[in-house]
Scaffold this motif. Structure first.
Motif, mmCIF file in Angstrom:
data_model
loop_
_atom_site.group_PDB
_atom_site.id
_atom_site.type_symbol
_atom_site.label_atom_id
_atom_site.label_comp_id
_atom_site.label_asym_id
_atom_site.label_seq_id
_atom_site.Cartn_x
_atom_site.Cartn_y
_atom_site.Cartn_z
ATOM 1 N N LYS A 212 42.713 31.384 55.553
ATOM 2 C CA LYS A 212 42.912 32.518 54.640
ATOM 3 C C LYS A 212 42.211 32.287 53.312
ATOM 4 O O LYS A 212 41.915 31.154 52.920
ATOM 5 C CB LYS A 212 44.412 32.740 54.409
ATOM 6 C CG LYS A 212 45.155 31.529 53.857
ATOM 7 C CD LYS A 212 46.649 31.797 53.788
ATOM 8 C CE LYS A 212 47.402 30.574 53.258
ATOM 9 N NZ LYS A 212 48.851 30.820 53.191
ATOM 10 N N VAL A 213 41.950 33.391 52.633
ATOM 11 C CA VAL A 213 41.385 33.357 51.289
ATOM 12 C C VAL A 213 42.515 33.063 50.307
ATOM 13 O O VAL A 213 43.622 33.606 50.434
ATOM 14 C CB VAL A 213 40.707 34.710 50.952
ATOM 15 C CG1 VAL A 213 40.244 34.737 49.510
ATOM 16 C CG2 VAL A 213 39.561 34.979 51.905
ATOM 17 N N LEU A 214 42.249 32.212 49.345
ATOM 18 C CA LEU A 214 43.269 31.825 48.375
ATOM 19 C C LEU A 214 43.035 32.486 47.032
ATOM 20 O O LEU A 214 41.882 32.633 46.587
ATOM 21 C CB LEU A 214 43.264 30.307 48.186
ATOM 22 C CG LEU A 214 43.473 29.440 49.429
ATOM 23 C CD1 LEU A 214 43.475 27.968 49.032
ATOM 24 C CD2 LEU A 214 44.750 29.792 50.158
ATOM 25 N N ASP A 215 44.124 32.881 46.364
ATOM 26 C CA ASP A 215 43.987 33.314 44.974
ATOM 27 C C ASP A 215 43.991 32.066 44.095
ATOM 28 O O ASP A 215 44.143 30.942 44.582
ATOM 29 C CB ASP A 215 45.091 34.302 44.589
ATOM 30 C CG ASP A 215 46.497 33.720 44.716
ATOM 31 O OD1 ASP A 215 46.655 32.474 44.697
ATOM 32 O OD2 ASP A 215 47.453 34.511 44.825
ATOM 33 N N LYS A 216 43.853 32.259 42.791
ATOM 34 C CA LYS A 216 43.691 31.092 41.917
ATOM 35 C C LYS A 216 44.951 30.227 41.881
ATOM 36 O O LYS A 216 44.870 28.984 41.891
ATOM 37 C CB LYS A 216 43.304 31.518 40.502
ATOM 38 C CG LYS A 216 42.888 30.336 39.627
ATOM 39 C CD LYS A 216 42.098 30.744 38.416
ATOM 40 C CE LYS A 216 41.565 29.511 37.697
ATOM 41 N NZ LYS A 216 40.749 29.868 36.513
ATOM 42 N N ASP A 217 46.127 30.863 41.849
ATOM 43 C CA ASP A 217 47.370 30.091 41.807
ATOM 44 C C ASP A 217 47.520 29.225 43.065
ATOM 45 O O ASP A 217 47.895 28.052 42.980
ATOM 46 C CB ASP A 217 48.578 31.027 41.668
ATOM 47 C CG ASP A 217 48.673 31.651 40.280
ATOM 48 O OD1 ASP A 217 48.071 31.094 39.339
ATOM 49 O OD2 ASP A 217 49.351 32.686 40.146
ATOM 50 N N SER A 218 47.223 29.812 44.227
ATOM 51 C CA SER A 218 47.313 29.060 45.484
ATOM 52 C C SER A 218 46.286 27.930 45.506
ATOM 53 O O SER A 218 46.550 26.847 46.041
ATOM 54 C CB SER A 218 47.090 29.986 46.675
ATOM 55 O OG SER A 218 48.090 30.984 46.733
ATOM 56 N N THR A 219 45.125 28.186 44.910
ATOM 57 C CA THR A 219 44.090 27.150 44.839
ATOM 58 C C THR A 219 44.556 25.977 43.998
ATOM 59 O O THR A 219 44.334 24.808 44.352
ATOM 60 C CB THR A 219 42.787 27.725 44.259
ATOM 61 O OG1 THR A 219 42.345 28.822 45.064
ATOM 62 C CG2 THR A 219 41.690 26.673 44.222
ATOM 63 N N MET A 220 45.232 26.252 42.875
ATOM 64 C CA MET A 220 45.723 25.183 42.014
ATOM 65 C C MET A 220 46.725 24.289 42.762
ATOM 66 O O MET A 220 46.706 23.064 42.640
ATOM 67 C CB MET A 220 46.380 25.758 40.761
ATOM 68 C CG MET A 220 45.449 26.538 39.845
ATOM 69 S SD MET A 220 44.022 25.599 39.265
ATOM 70 C CE MET A 220 42.695 26.426 40.151
#
Length: 303
Positions: A212-220
């Motif tokens: 899945k594609v991650l948003d910035k919070d999930s990336t952190m």
């Protein structure tokens, strides 16, 4: 097979290695990491033909075969496509046997070649070298970011839609949970690259290996889990080396303690990562070595 929209003109194609696609207004495209050769790029080319999309550029985040092997296949169908990579990646893309030599620490052999290389890979030549900074293609700016660590040639690509493609700097959580002893060539640079991503202005991350594609919070959150994985193994190495031992004995203990599964290729990948971790700890003056009874032993320094 179909294009998955991330945001704006930025898309990706799902696969064992996800391929980034940026569509220009004239329906030409910039591809990121086309993946392995074979059936998938063949189907991707059919999709491009059906959608009247013309690949004009290919950017490779790094030199590993599962990211670059399809370049030749796409070039065969679109002879004018421009293949782009960093300077160090170009060396290994054009001479893939050097990666096998590097992994083994000497001349590659048939055991590794059988595991590492797929057959019928067309010869690939890199047309353009890029480094960190702005890359302008079709009057559109892309930001190239040095993300060394997984390899010393690794780069990331940030589109103007705020979508980041970071190669193998990060893997999906489902992959990390299974294979947390990450393949690294430089621990210090890898940790710096994690810091760099955390300070970068982006909205979405497309993982090369993830569902899945991650948003910035999930990336952190994912970055923190990668950092924890690195320190987990650094601490294990220091703990084990309270008793002096050689590389292969230490590797055996690491594999057993973490129940790592492996084949011939993965054994040498783990060994490379272990040597990389030892070099990092040596640079921090946390371990040393001794020569005893025709053996080279590493040990944790007492401070």
């Amino acid at each position: 097979m179909k294009l998955q929209n991330v945001f704006g003109n930025t898309y990706f194609v799902k696969g064992g290695t996800n391929t980034g696609v940026y569509l220009f207004e004239n329906n030409e495209a910039l591809l990121i990491d086309p993946g392995l050769n074979g059936l998938r790029p063949k189907n991707m080319i059919k999709m491009f033909e059906n959608e009247k999309i013309i690949p004009k550029y290919i950017i490779n985040t790094h030199e590993h075969e599962d990211h670059v092997a399809a370049c030749g296949q796409i070039k065969h169908s679109y002879p004018k496509v421009e293949i782009i990579a960093s300077e160090n990646a170009k060396i290994f893309i054009e001479r893939p046997e050097l990666f096998s030599d590097f992994i083994l620490g000497g001349k590659h052999n048939k055991f590794l070649t059988a595991k590492l290389f797929h057959r019928n890979v067309e010869k690939i030549y890199v047309d353009t070298i890029v480094d960190e900074g702005t890359l302008n293609k079709n009057n559109t700016n892309f930001e190239i970011i040095n993300l060394k660590g997984h390899t010393l040639a690794s780069i990331g690509i940030l589109t103007k839609d705020g979508v980041l493609f970071a190669g193998d700097l990060l893997v999906g959580e489902e992959v990390l949970n299974k294979y947390d002893f990450l393949f690294l060539q430089d621990v210090e640079e890898y940790l710096k690259s994690l810091d760099k991503i955390q300070s970068l202005d982006f909205n979405y991350l497309v993982l090369a290996h993830g569902r899945k594609v991650l948003d910035k919070d999930s990336t952190m959150l994912l970055i923190n889990k990668h950092r924890q994985a690195i320190y987990k193994y650094l601490n294990q190495i220091k703990e084990n080396l309270k008793v002096p031992m050689n590389i292969d004995t230490l590797l055996k203990k690491i594999i057993k303690e973490n129940e790592l599964t492996y084949n011939y290729k993965e054994y040498y990948f783990f060994r490379t990562s272990l040597v990389t971790c030892i070099s990092y700890l040596a640079d921090l003056d946390e371990i040393d070595y001794t020569l005893e009874d025709s053996d080279l032993l590493y040990y944790t320094k007492i401070k």
